[in-house]
Design a protein around this motif. Structure first.
Motif, PDB file in Angstrom:
ATOM      1  N   PRO A  60      -7.985   7.749  -6.906  1.00 25.34           N
ATOM      2  CA  PRO A  60      -7.974   6.473  -7.719  1.00 25.34           C
ATOM      3  C   PRO A  60      -6.310   6.020  -6.791  1.00 25.34           C
ATOM      4  N   THR A  61      -5.572   6.433  -6.287  1.00 24.62           N
ATOM      5  CA  THR A  61      -4.467   6.103  -5.964  1.00 24.62           C
ATOM      6  C   THR A  61      -5.024   5.265  -4.147  1.00 24.62           C
ATOM      7  N   PHE A  62      -6.017   5.557  -3.700  1.00 27.82           N
ATOM      8  CA  PHE A  62      -7.124   5.097  -2.486  1.00 27.82           C
ATOM      9  C   PHE A  62      -7.527   4.059  -2.933  1.00 27.82           C
ATOM     10  N   VAL A  63      -7.898   3.871  -4.142  1.00 35.28           N
ATOM     11  CA  VAL A  63      -8.933   2.426  -4.533  1.00 35.28           C
ATOM     12  C   VAL A  63      -7.295   1.467  -4.868  1.00 35.28           C
ATOM     13  N   GLU A  64      -6.485   2.102  -5.299  1.00 38.73           N
ATOM     14  CA  GLU A  64      -5.412   1.297  -6.105  1.00 38.73           C
ATOM     15  C   GLU A  64      -4.845   0.579  -4.782  1.00 38.73           C
ATOM     16  N   ASP A  65      -4.878   1.136  -3.614  1.00 38.53           N
ATOM     17  CA  ASP A  65      -4.387   0.357  -2.747  1.00 38.53           C
ATOM     18  C   ASP A  65      -4.879  -1.028  -2.134  1.00 38.53           C
ATOM     19  N   GLY A  66      -6.769  -0.956  -2.023  1.00 37.37           N
ATOM     20  CA  GLY A  66      -7.663  -2.247  -1.494  1.00 37.37           C
ATOM     21  C   GLY A  66      -7.713  -2.747  -3.172  1.00 37.37           C
ATOM     22  N   PRO A 100       1.218  -1.159   0.164  1.00 38.59           N
ATOM     23  CA  PRO A 100      -0.125   0.305   0.413  1.00 38.59           C
ATOM     24  C   PRO A 100       0.946   1.244   0.078  1.00 38.59           C
ATOM     25  N   ARG A 101       0.603   2.386  -0.927  1.00 34.90           N
ATOM     26  CA  ARG A 101       1.335   3.321  -0.953  1.00 34.90           C
ATOM     27  C   ARG A 101       0.463   4.579  -0.231  1.00 34.90           C
ATOM     28  N   PHE A 102      -0.844   4.990  -0.078  1.00 39.66           N
ATOM     29  CA  PHE A 102      -1.450   5.938   0.049  1.00 39.66           C
ATOM     30  C   PHE A 102      -1.692   6.205   1.583  1.00 39.66           C
ATOM     31  N   PRO A 103      -0.556   6.976   1.140  1.00 36.04           N
ATOM     32  CA  PRO A 103      -0.156   8.310   2.454  1.00 36.04           C
ATOM     33  C   PRO A 103      -1.241   8.191   3.246  1.00 36.04           C
ATOM     34  N   ALA A 104      -0.760   7.735   5.349  1.00 37.15           N
ATOM     35  CA  ALA A 104      -2.142   7.315   6.126  1.00 37.15           C
ATOM     36  C   ALA A 104      -1.687   9.134   6.784  1.00 37.15           C
ATOM     37  N   GLY A 105      -3.127   9.428   6.617  1.00 38.71           N
ATOM     38  CA  GLY A 105      -3.819  10.205   7.629  1.00 38.71           C
ATOM     39  C   GLY A 105      -4.413  11.562   6.183  1.00 38.71           C
TER      40      GLY A 105
END
Length: 341
Positions: free
Chosen positions: A78-84, A52-57
């Motif tokens: 899109p990057t938040f969806v991509e983590d899942g 997972p790459r999406f920055p915490a917070g």
């Protein structure tokens, strides 16, 4: 003299047999070690890209939702969806399934409607009621999505965290069927969508549209195992998680709990667990067979007690199975655990 020669011949034959057996055992161990190292290398290479790459917070929203009237679904980055999506495909890769599931634009629009509906009600519900001030068309989209989704929840919940929650699925309510896990590992899944919204109490709801079965090509498998051998990351299998084996219904008859016996052995210590129809402690040693249609039926569930963490090699033997032609069958495999990082 003859008796002496016979004794010497017999001794020589026994020694040769023992030597041959030892040679075969060493060869089998070497083959297993080679298979483990090869699979471990594959897993590490895939994980390097799947982390997972999406920055915490950081806010997950491209456009913010509204959980009060006037309700708005918003949209996710899109990057938040991509983590899942990456975590879902990594889980499928570990299980030996096609790991090319794609985020679908239509499903990614339905997911936020569902998330807003659940956040407005502040509860998980696959058939949620309609808030009195919610537009009927908005509610219809959200309710349909709730029935077609795995539903994740938690403070600060992410798409990656939700998928990991679905793969665990071993709480007292879900362990009987492991339905969320089986939807993630549905061989025919090809498309997925996510949503996210946070209630006024700070609880985040993350639906994953999980009931897709649009894959056209046939997926060839004997059994879908979690954890799967010969190598498996302990990062994705906590000490209290249930093991599962979902049999290909085209190769096996429907498994019968009364006929099945499972032996799980920890190689390093020789410790053994036995599972059968009578093993029903949801807080410890547990066994069940669930044939409901969560993706694929034919699911065998078992969990040992007294495991503090998974390390080393565990051997599984499942007897009492029947192939489609009625012949008795035993399924055996080994899993050697390792840490990803």
């Amino acid at each position: 003299m003859r008796n002496t020669l016979k004794w010497m011949a017999l001794t020589t034959a026994l020694l040769l047999t023992a030597s041959s057996f030892a040679t075969r055992s060493l060869a089998a161990e070497k083959t297993a070690a080679t298979a483990y190292e090869a699979r471990k290398s594959e897993i590490l290479a895939v994980w390097a890209k799947a982390k997972p790459r999406f920055p915490a917070g950081e806010s997950p929203y491209a456009t913010a939702p509204s959980i009060q009237s006037p309700y708005k679904a918003g949209s996710l980055k899109p990057t938040f969806v991509e983590d899942g999506l990456k975590t879902l495909n990594f889980a499928r890769f570990l299980a030996g399934l096609p790991d090319d599931v794609a985020a679908d634009e239509a499903l990614n629009k339905e997911g936020p409607h569902c998330a807003v509906l659940l956040a407005a009600l502040n509860r998980l519900d696959h058939s949620p009621s309609k808030p009195t001030d919610m537009d009927a068309s908005f509610y219809a989209v959200g309710k349909k999505a709730a029935g077609d989704s795995n539903l994740g929840v938690g403070r600060g919940q992410t798409t990656d965290g939700a998928v990991r929650m679905f793969m665990d699925d071993s709480d007292a309510f879900n362990i009987e069927m492991l339905g969320h896990r089986r939807w993630v590992l549905h061989p025919r899944m090809k498309r997925v969508g996510f949503g996210h919204a946070t209630s006024t109490k700070g609880v985040s709801y993350v639906p994953m549209l999980a009931h897709d079965a649009s894959r056209k090509e046939k997926v060839d498998y004997n059994a879908i195992c979690w954890p799967n051998g010969p190598a498996f990351p302990s990062d994705f299998f906590a000490d209290d998680m249930a093991w599962s084996v979902t049999l290909d219904p085209e190769r096996y008859q429907t498994p019968q709990a009364a006929s099945i016996t499972i032996t799980l052995t920890e190689s390093a210590t020789g410790k053994t667990w036995k599972f059968s129809k009578a093993t029903k402690d949801k807080a410890g040693n547990y066994f069940n067979v669930n044939t409901e249609g969560y993706g694929v039926g034919n699911c065998i569930v078992f969990r040992p007690d007294g495991v503090s963490s998974y390390d080393g090699t565990y051997k599984v033997s499942i007897s009492g199975l029947k192939k489609k032609d009625g012949k008795a069958s035993t399924l055996s495999y080994s899993v050697r655990f390792f840490a990803l990082d």
